[in-house]
Design an enzyme around this catalytic site. Structure first.
Site, mmCIF file in Angstrom:
data_model
loop_
_atom_site.group_PDB
_atom_site.id
_atom_site.type_symbol
_atom_site.label_atom_id
_atom_site.label_comp_id
_atom_site.label_asym_id
_atom_site.label_seq_id
_atom_site.Cartn_x
_atom_site.Cartn_y
_atom_site.Cartn_z
ATOM 1 N N SER A 19 -11.074 -1.994 1.744
ATOM 2 C CA SER A 19 -9.706 -2.503 1.591
ATOM 3 C C SER A 19 -9.701 -4.015 1.393
ATOM 4 O O SER A 19 -8.824 -4.730 1.883
ATOM 5 C CB SER A 19 -8.854 -2.134 2.816
ATOM 6 O OG SER A 19 -7.484 -2.180 2.504
ATOM 7 N N SER B 174 -1.551 -2.055 2.583
ATOM 8 C CA SER B 174 -2.669 -1.796 1.664
ATOM 9 C C SER B 174 -2.500 -0.551 0.803
ATOM 10 O O SER B 174 -3.338 -0.293 -0.073
ATOM 11 C CB SER B 174 -3.980 -1.698 2.444
ATOM 12 O OG SER B 174 -4.436 -2.976 2.805
ATOM 13 N N LYS C 53 -2.766 -0.878 -2.881
ATOM 14 C CA LYS C 53 -4.060 -0.857 -3.574
ATOM 15 C C LYS C 53 -4.272 0.428 -4.384
ATOM 16 O O LYS C 53 -5.154 0.478 -5.243
ATOM 17 C CB LYS C 53 -5.203 -1.035 -2.574
ATOM 18 C CG LYS C 53 -5.238 -2.415 -1.904
ATOM 19 C CD LYS C 53 -6.453 -2.554 -0.992
ATOM 20 C CE LYS C 53 -6.580 -3.962 -0.412
ATOM 21 N NZ LYS C 53 -5.632 -4.229 0.683
#
Length: 404
Positions: free
Chosen positions: A139, A73, A76
């Site tokens: 997330s 993640s 991101k």
């Protein structure tokens, strides 16, 4: 480049010409990675990590920081960066309403199974601002897809933007294949690149970055906590950034904290557990704050010196640095640096314009150059009248005669 040294006081007095090189001892210390090697380094048992000073970009410690790993993640961060660009250009607005497509449907997308979600449904009407919070704080992989389609039409087009900006900010070992960071062939990054990403986000989109310190977000009556456990640690002033985890990537984190006007960024890739990545990232941050400090010895447009000007309305011009100068120093090493001021030409002729580069300022320690910055004019100096020009011409002739 010819440099006059201060060895002819009579000539200096007559011509009122100061030397073009000055050596000043100051309370400034080096930021040299080779010298940093004398310090005992922390030991962290992970695939790779890096600790940098935000203001200077100096690497304080690292392990395999250029080796490619799975981002999870942490990808991101670049998703946020692209969204920040779209907002800054006016392409989208925070109050815009996004309609969730089938591609962003949380329960209907197989690849989302078991991953972090905002729990979007087909046809939901959601504001851009809420989707941004869903990406940053929850997330949400589904929120990433919704925003990607809203900005670029398709995820593929958005990924192209991610890779475009990755190259623009100087990432060397990163390639994105999707918008959320779930494992995919050909998708990779490095600890150093993640640190650069984080630094770029903080620098270019401070409002976007300010959201990363929020501890929870509730959407559709589902409340989720920020997974960055360091935000709850009262011994550190952590205000971001992001965690990530997949089976192949391990436990990843990028965190940033401030202490005594010093901001550090730490990245850990491939840790073993959630608690390990918290413990190890905290260990690196504490080591950095205990060992180093950041100083701002010279402010932007601060006068550093005045140098003589020929044929100008004024006889001298103030010089300085266009941007703030930051140095990362080892604590208690403040008196070992020298600063050299070099003027490019032996003689400076008017007209001169503000921000015109006239030389450079160099930080030196133990005969090693550790930083160099352009010296610029802090003001305009127009050409003088005929009498000033004539007098300066006579001075030039006198100078040549003395040297002969």
């Amino acid at each position: 480049m010819k440099i006059y040294k201060k060895n002819n006081k009579f000539l200096n007095k007559i011509l009122k010409i100061i030397t073009t090189i000055f050596v000043v001892y100051s309370t400034i210390v080096y930021a040299n990675e080779n010298i940093f090697n004398i310090i005992s380094q922390p030991t962290i048992d992970v695939k790779s990590y890096i600790l940098i000073d935000y203001n200077t970009g100096i690497i304080l410690t690292e392990k395999n920081s250029n080796e490619t790993q799975k981002p999870a993640s942490l990808a991101k961060i670049m998703t946020s960066y692209v969204i920040g660009k779209a907002l800054s250009k006016g392409k989208i607005h925070r109050n815009d309403i996004v309609i969730v497509s089938k591609n962003a449907w949380s329960t209907g997308n197989i690849e989302f199974n078991g991953s972090s979600l905002m729990f979007l449904k087909i046809g939901d009407h959601i504001s851009v601002q809420n989707l941004i919070k869903g990406i940053i704080l929850q997330s949400g992989n589904d929120a990433c897809v919704a925003m990607a389609e809203y900005i670029s039409g398709t995820q593929k087009n958005f990924v192209n933007l991610m890779n475009f900006y990755a190259k623009k900010i100087g990432l060397k070992n990163t390639c994105f294949k999707n918008v959320h960071g779930l494992d995919e062939n050909g998708q990779y990054t490095s600890a150093k690149d993640i640190a650069i990403m984080g630094k770029s986000l903080i620098r270019d989109f401070p409002y976007e970055y300010s959201i990363y310190k929020e501890k929870k977000f509730t959407f559709n009556n589902i409340s989720q906590k920020n997974r960055n456990l360091l935000l709850w640690d009262k011994t550190l002033n952590v205000d971001g950034i992001k965690t990530g985890h997949t089976e192949n990537a391990g436990y990843n984190i990028i965190a940033s904290a401030i202490k005594n006007n010093m901001r550090l960024i730490v990245v850990i890739l491939g840790d073993k557990t959630e608690q390990d990545r918290k413990k190890n990232s905290k260990k690196l941050l504490n080591w950095g704050f205990e060992t180093f400090r950041t100083i701002n010895p010279i402010k932007k447009y601060q006068k550093i010196a005045s140098i003589p000007v020929l044929y100008g309305k004024h006889s001298h011009i103030r010089i300085g640095i266009k941007n703030n100068v930051f140095l990362t120093i080892i604590k208690n090493q403040e008196k070992r640096i020298k600063i050299l001021y070099h003027i490019k030409n032996n003689k400076i002729f008017a007209p001169i314009y503000r921000n015109q580069v006239l030389g450079n300022l160099t930080f030196i320690i133990n005969n090693h150059i550790i930083g160099r910055y352009p010296l610029v004019a802090l003001e305009n100096i127009p050409k003088g009248n005929i009498f000033i020009c004539l007098l300066d011409y006579i001075r030039l002739l006198l100078s040549k005669w003395i040297h002969q």
